[in-house]
Design a protein around this motif. Structure first.
Motif, PDB file in Angstrom:
ATOM      1  N   HIS A   1      23.790  46.023  35.998  1.00 36.87           N
ATOM      2  CA  HIS A   1      24.363  44.832  35.454  1.00 36.87           C
ATOM      3  C   HIS A   1      24.556  45.049  34.049  1.00 36.87           C
ATOM      4  N   PRO A   2      25.839  44.758  33.347  1.00 34.65           N
ATOM      5  CA  PRO A   2      26.328  44.949  31.870  1.00 34.65           C
ATOM      6  C   PRO A   2      25.145  44.368  30.960  1.00 34.65           C
ATOM      7  N   MET A   3      24.189  43.460  31.439  1.00 30.23           N
ATOM      8  CA  MET A   3      23.296  42.944  30.635  1.00 30.23           C
ATOM      9  C   MET A   3      22.299  43.678  30.186  1.00 30.23           C
TER      10      MET A   3
ATOM     11  N   ALA B   1      22.980  46.901  29.653  1.00 27.22           N
ATOM     12  CA  ALA B   1      23.729  48.353  29.311  1.00 27.22           C
ATOM     13  C   ALA B   1      22.999  48.864  27.855  1.00 27.22           C
TER      14      ALA B   1
ATOM     15  N   SER C   1      27.198  51.119  33.940  1.00 27.73           N
ATOM     16  CA  SER C   1      27.337  49.529  34.199  1.00 27.73           C
ATOM     17  C   SER C   1      28.308  49.243  35.056  1.00 27.73           C
ATOM     18  N   THR C   2      29.056  49.955  35.753  1.00 26.03           N
ATOM     19  CA  THR C   2      29.903  49.753  36.869  1.00 26.03           C
ATOM     20  C   THR C   2      30.043  50.713  38.180  1.00 26.03           C
TER      21      THR C   2
ATOM     22  N   GLN D   1      32.424  53.585  37.396  1.00 27.72           N
ATOM     23  CA  GLN D   1      31.906  54.691  36.438  1.00 27.72           C
ATOM     24  C   GLN D   1      30.827  55.557  36.874  1.00 27.72           C
TER      25      GLN D   1
ATOM     26  N   TRP E   1      28.011  42.426  41.901  1.00 24.17           N
ATOM     27  CA  TRP E   1      28.523  41.304  42.799  1.00 24.17           C
ATOM     28  C   TRP E   1      29.639  40.727  41.689  1.00 24.17           C
ATOM     29  N   TRP E   2      29.509  40.798  40.541  1.00 24.22           N
ATOM     30  CA  TRP E   2      30.475  39.952  39.653  1.00 24.22           C
ATOM     31  C   TRP E   2      31.765  40.941  39.083  1.00 24.22           C
ATOM     32  N   ASP E   3      31.727  42.209  39.737  1.00 22.61           N
ATOM     33  CA  ASP E   3      32.599  43.180  39.281  1.00 22.61           C
ATOM     34  C   ASP E   3      34.179  42.921  40.045  1.00 22.61           C
ATOM     35  N   PRO E   4      35.032  42.589  39.327  1.00 21.37           N
ATOM     36  CA  PRO E   4      36.368  42.297  40.256  1.00 21.37           C
ATOM     37  C   PRO E   4      36.710  43.508  40.854  1.00 21.37           C
TER      38      PRO E   4
ATOM     39  N   GLN F   1      20.997  36.584  42.727  1.00 17.37           N
ATOM     40  CA  GLN F   1      20.592  36.379  41.287  1.00 17.37           C
ATOM     41  C   GLN F   1      20.497  34.717  40.973  1.00 17.37           C
TER      42      GLN F   1
ATOM     43  N   GLY G   1      20.256  32.158  45.082  1.00 21.55           N
ATOM     44  CA  GLY G   1      20.966  32.298  43.793  1.00 21.55           C
ATOM     45  C   GLY G   1      22.430  32.209  44.160  1.00 21.55           C
ATOM     46  N   VAL G   2      23.278  32.754  43.406  1.00 17.00           N
ATOM     47  CA  VAL G   2      24.677  32.491  43.464  1.00 17.00           C
ATOM     48  C   VAL G   2      25.699  33.556  44.118  1.00 17.00           C
TER      49      VAL G   2
ATOM     50  N   ASP H   1      26.838  35.601  47.245  1.00 21.32           N
ATOM     51  CA  ASP H   1      27.385  35.937  48.292  1.00 21.32           C
ATOM     52  C   ASP H   1      27.184  37.368  48.853  1.00 21.32           C
TER      53      ASP H   1
END
Lengths: 279, 279
Positions: A145-147, A149, A156-157, A160, A183-186, A207, A225-226, A228
């Motif tokens: 996760h980018p947090m 990095a 981070s992805t 990549q 999960w957040w990655d578009p 998460q 968490g959030v 799915d």
């Protein structure tokens, strides 16, 4: 249910023999091992233990952290251990910006050259691959996760990670898909499809929100968490992944609970949140 | 130095008149205003104050949060305020997953449908654009760091923001490039180049490490964290952005300090970390 694997850090207060016994008691057929507890129990003893128990070793965590001074020797040793254990892959967490130490205040020697750090990861990987080839070990690049990095992984992805893996055969350099990290990655579903047989490991967890004070401990049991996990599980399945599915949770509450309760909960939540999406 | 803008939240304990006076005292020519303090001082009074002071309004923060029940009326009002203030853009923070409240434990009514939430953002934007057109206001979509994906913005990358903006003229729907939110993105330089004249606002600050317990307060003065803002500034400049550059910092230490000291530090750090990269 037979693809469920216990990542050992989920029950981090258990020793290797305790975790292996726990898997047997709960009918779990695979385990993701960590180097530190394996070293504590002894490598040869661990090899014998998991073989006698009939467990698959879904991964060894972890190599990487290429910014340390002894990184190449450390990673070659990790490759050797993964080979001995017959692990499906060696997970690589590549490290953050040179000089950034997780949990510590920034010192004077911190580098802010993110592009440089990323290009060093590519070079380190290239230096490590021949040894992995020799030992027939599959390396698995894990985007975080980018947090994380700055302090843990400049990778981070998933896109990549795939760019980095691409020069090598997929059986030698794969990627980890971890629901928490991606999960957040578009782009995630597109990148999972692109990954195809590069997927070396699929790890599931949830998460927490709000994130705890130590964001490293923001992972949670599926359903708490959030995230799915179903669409991610479907995408990984559609990409052809048929390996073990690890549950890896860093969470103060989970670590403080009775590990047998944790395994019982993990099986229930896996049945509810993961199995239906396996098709 | 004449492009430096004080985002009002950096000196959040200052009222609008105090912030405007502070800008004048320190020779800062532009200000990024927030709706709440503007409402407190009165919209018409604020319009007069900033005009009399000769300040440019580099942005109005913020519209968005499309998941609330009164979102359309709220956002139309925000557009009207931005028009009155002559703001260069109205910053839109689109909101997280429906039902997730920042800082609060997850309730029973939380949605985990990320894809659905993202598609609702596109619909909300489409509903808002005609009013922005009518008032000649430029909307600016702000992608937020993925650690805020669940509670503040399902818009997580610059590429995703550009995809959303693309159906509209660039003078109507632009994007915000905020160093804190995008620095980790392996695609960021490519996406900044792609953005071109869609860049409606450039905001600079640093990222603390370790992150504080409330990750919202992880922003810091340039030079106090892990972000090298120079390559991002060069990329934004190369893309053609010639507007104001806001310094927006959410940080307990900065908020607790003497605001005049904060402005003096901000000017020094801007001169050191931003100006040389403007070419």
């Amino acid at each position: 249910m037979n693809r469920l694997s216990l990542n050992q850090w989920t029950t981090r207060h258990w020793s290797v023999p305790e975790a292996v016994a726990g898997c047997r008691r709960h009918g779990i057929e695979a385990i993701g091992l960590w180097r530190e507890p394996v070293a504590e129990h002894g490598l040869a003893a661990t090899v014998k233990l998991v073989r006698d128990a009939g467990l698959r070793v879904s991964s060894l965590c972890r190599g990487g952290f290429f910014t340390g001074s002894t990184w190449l020797d450390d990673n070659r040793a990790a490759v050797d251990e993964a080979a001995e254990l017959g692990a499906a892959c060696l997970v690589l967490v590549v490290g953050g910006l040179p000089g950034v130490v997780p949990g510590e205040a920034l010192g004077a020697r911190v580098s802010r050259d993110l592009a440089g750090a990323r290009s060093q990861v590519a070079q380190a990987l290239d230096a490590l691959v021949p040894h992995a080839e020799e030992r027939n070990v599959r390396l698995a690049l894990e985007p975080l996760h980018p947090m994380y990095a700055a302090d843990r992984a400049v990778l981070s992805t998933l896109g990549q990670a795939l760019d980095l893996a691409e020069p090598y055969p997929s059986e030698r350099v794969g990627v980890v898909v971890d629901t928490f990290h991606v999960w957040w990655d578009p782009e995630v579903e597109r990148q999972i499809a692109r990954a195809g047989d590069r997927i070396a490991s699929y790890q599931v967890c949830d998460q927490l929100m709000p994130l705890p004070a130590d964001v490293l401990l923001g992972r949670a049991m599926m359903g708490d968490g959030v995230i799915d996990v179903a669409p991610l599980t479907r995408a990984v399945t559609a990409a052809g992944y048929a390996g073990d599915i690890e549950v890896e949770i860093f969470n103060a509450g989970v670590w403080g609970a009775d590990p047998d309760e944790v395994l019982a909960t993990m099986k229930r939540r896996y049945a509810t949140h993961v199995v239906p999406a396996l098709g």
